[in-house]
Scaffold this active site. Sequence first.
Site, PDB file in Angstrom:
ATOM      1  N   THR A   1      72.513  88.891  93.630  1.00 26.53           N
ATOM      2  CA  THR A   1      71.086  88.784  93.941  1.00 26.53           C
ATOM      3  C   THR A   1      70.452  87.511  93.383  1.00 26.53           C
ATOM      4  OG1 THR A   1      68.946  89.770  93.340  1.00 26.53           O
ATOM      5  CG2 THR A   1      70.744  90.277  91.900  1.00 26.53           C
TER       6      THR A   1
ATOM      7  N   TYR B   1      67.480  94.754  85.646  1.00 26.70           N
ATOM      8  CA  TYR B   1      68.230  94.733  86.917  1.00 26.70           C
ATOM      9  C   TYR B   1      69.016  93.428  87.041  1.00 26.70           C
ATOM     10  CZ  TYR B   1      69.013  93.954  91.937  1.00 26.70           C
ATOM     11  OH  TYR B   1      69.581  93.640  93.155  1.00 26.70           O
TER      12      TYR B   1
HETATM   13  P1  NAD Z   1      70.401 100.489  98.667  1.00 26.26           P
HETATM   14  O1  NAD Z   1      69.919 101.236  97.479  1.00 26.26           O
HETATM   15  O2  NAD Z   1      69.777 100.813  99.977  1.00 26.26           O
HETATM   16  O3  NAD Z   1      71.982 100.632  98.792  1.00 26.26           O
HETATM   17  C1  NAD Z   1      72.834 100.747  97.674  1.00 26.26           C
HETATM   18  C2  NAD Z   1      73.668 102.010  97.835  1.00 26.26           C
HETATM   19  O4  NAD Z   1      74.586 102.067  96.746  1.00 26.26           O
HETATM   20  C3  NAD Z   1      72.846 103.298  97.793  1.00 26.26           C
HETATM   21  O5  NAD Z   1      73.001 104.042  98.994  1.00 26.26           O
HETATM   22  C4  NAD Z   1      73.398 104.058  96.592  1.00 26.26           C
HETATM   23  O6  NAD Z   1      73.457 105.468  96.784  1.00 26.26           O
HETATM   24  C5  NAD Z   1      74.785 103.432  96.417  1.00 26.26           C
HETATM   25  N1  NAD Z   1      75.287 103.547  95.038  1.00 26.26           N
HETATM   26  C6  NAD Z   1      74.635 103.179  93.905  1.00 26.26           C
HETATM   27  N2  NAD Z   1      75.394 103.474  92.828  1.00 26.26           N
HETATM   28  C7  NAD Z   1      76.553 104.018  93.289  1.00 26.26           C
HETATM   29  C8  NAD Z   1      77.720 104.535  92.658  1.00 26.26           C
HETATM   30  N3  NAD Z   1      77.831 104.595  91.335  1.00 26.26           N
HETATM   31  N4  NAD Z   1      78.719 104.970  93.442  1.00 26.26           N
HETATM   32  C9  NAD Z   1      78.610 104.955  94.802  1.00 26.26           C
HETATM   33  N5  NAD Z   1      77.504 104.508  95.455  1.00 26.26           N
HETATM   34  C10 NAD Z   1      76.485 104.048  94.704  1.00 26.26           C
HETATM   35  O7  NAD Z   1      70.217  98.924  98.325  1.00 26.26           O
HETATM   36  P2  NAD Z   1      70.288  97.628  99.265  1.00 26.26           P
HETATM   37  O8  NAD Z   1      68.941  97.045  99.302  1.00 26.26           O
HETATM   38  O9  NAD Z   1      71.009  97.944 100.529  1.00 26.26           O
HETATM   39  O10 NAD Z   1      71.191  96.685  98.360  1.00 26.26           O
HETATM   40  C11 NAD Z   1      72.606  96.538  98.570  1.00 26.26           C
HETATM   41  C12 NAD Z   1      73.145  95.503  97.606  1.00 26.26           C
HETATM   42  O11 NAD Z   1      72.513  94.244  97.829  1.00 26.26           O
HETATM   43  C13 NAD Z   1      72.941  95.825  96.135  1.00 26.26           C
HETATM   44  O12 NAD Z   1      74.089  95.426  95.423  1.00 26.26           O
HETATM   45  C14 NAD Z   1      71.744  94.973  95.742  1.00 26.26           C
HETATM   46  O13 NAD Z   1      71.761  94.643  94.359  1.00 26.26           O
HETATM   47  C15 NAD Z   1      71.960  93.751  96.621  1.00 26.26           C
HETATM   48  N6  NAD Z   1      70.733  93.020  96.933  1.00 26.26           N
HETATM   49  C16 NAD Z   1      69.797  93.555  97.776  1.00 26.26           C
HETATM   50  C17 NAD Z   1      68.654  92.829  98.075  1.00 26.26           C
HETATM   51  C18 NAD Z   1      67.599  93.339  99.008  1.00 26.26           C
HETATM   52  O14 NAD Z   1      66.621  92.606  99.258  1.00 26.26           O
HETATM   53  N7  NAD Z   1      67.716  94.532  99.565  1.00 26.26           N
HETATM   54  C19 NAD Z   1      68.451  91.557  97.502  1.00 26.26           C
HETATM   55  C20 NAD Z   1      69.421  91.071  96.636  1.00 26.26           C
HETATM   56  C21 NAD Z   1      70.569  91.791  96.382  1.00 26.26           C
END
Ligand code: NAD
Length: 320
Positions: free
Chosen positions: A125, A147
């Site tokens: 991120t 985070y």
């Molecule tokens: P999200 O919460 O929708 O998806 C993450 C999923 O991971 C969730 O469904 C959750 O249940 C699952 N999860 C968490 N811990 C777990 C575990 N211990 N075992 C199994 N599953 C687990 O989030 P997102 O927005 O889709 O983000 C996805 C990735 O992208 C993350 O790594 C996040 O840090 C990164 N990210 C997202 C953004 C954004 O703008 N959405 C920006 C930067 C980075």
Amino acid sequence: MKCLVTGAAGFIGSHLCERLIAEGHEVIGVDAYVPYYPRSIKEQNLEALRNQRSFMFRICDLRKDPLEDLLAGVDYVFHLAAMPGLAQSWTDFDAYWTCNVLATQRLLEASRKCPTLQRFIHASTSSVYGKYASGDESLPLKPISPYGVTKLAAEHLCRSYAEAFGLPLVVLRYFSVYGPRQRPDMAYHRFIRSLLRNEPITVYGDGFQVRGNTYVADCVDATLAAMKAIPGETFNVGGVETATIWDILRKLEAISGCRAILRQEPPRPGDQRYTFADTSHLHRHLGWQPKISLDEGLARQFEWQRTESEAEGSFKREAA
Ligand code: NAD
């Protein structure tokens, strides 16, 4: 190719699985349905994947469940599972530490023993850069929220496995991803929900914080492109258009035809001030560039939320 996608029921993970299937890959999606937001939303995210023969879903908590079997014959790991969002990371550190660091370590440990593995693609991120995340991958790494700290620790762990065991690692740093299925805690989702319900919108701080916005399909394109990246590379993934909160609200008012009712609150600790990805590294190496404009992307997200809220409304009316 056989792909393992962690966080498959999440916002970006579900889009990634759909795209991998469309490209002819076999996908094992895993998710623990962590209750950061409701499980029903995550189940809905998986809806289009359920009848796909090349998609298999497993409920699996990377913090404690056995992982070795999941990796049998896997060519690509896409590690997206995490506790996202920064506000809660001050109050529920245990969830961030275990889901972002411990879970990553367990997945790395299983992955390093997987002889078929071609790439381990790790979703990181812009929060690893801290308050001012504007520039290329050489920016100083100075996270300002728990985070960001746990996501940076996960990156470092991945690199230590790459160094020690030759894990074929590619790190992607996503910048503010938006579009259909955006998480309900994220700003644009909240803004649209409030506009649709004629409820007040909370703006934290002065509203002049800037975001480089990444449409989810562009983010997924970059993630697929990373399958061909040279192991050891790190790439920023971000859109080309920046906007302040006020810019976004003006655009959403125009799209919705509704006037926003605004309420301002002090800035939240850990909030980034300015994020904008220099993605020339990704463009040079993998030819990636974003395709969807901010106006188009916001209109698509608005339309998705409008349809969802209408369906929810008619369900409630039927149930009453
Ligand atoms: P999200 O919460 O929708 O998806 C993450 C999923 O991971 C969730 O469904 C959750 O249940 C699952 N999860 C968490 N811990 C777990 C575990 N211990 N075992 C199994 N599953 C687990 O989030 P997102 O927005 O889709 O983000 C996805 C990735 O992208 C993350 O790594 C996040 O840090 C990164 N990210 C997202 C953004 C954004 O703008 N959405 C920006 C930067 C980075």
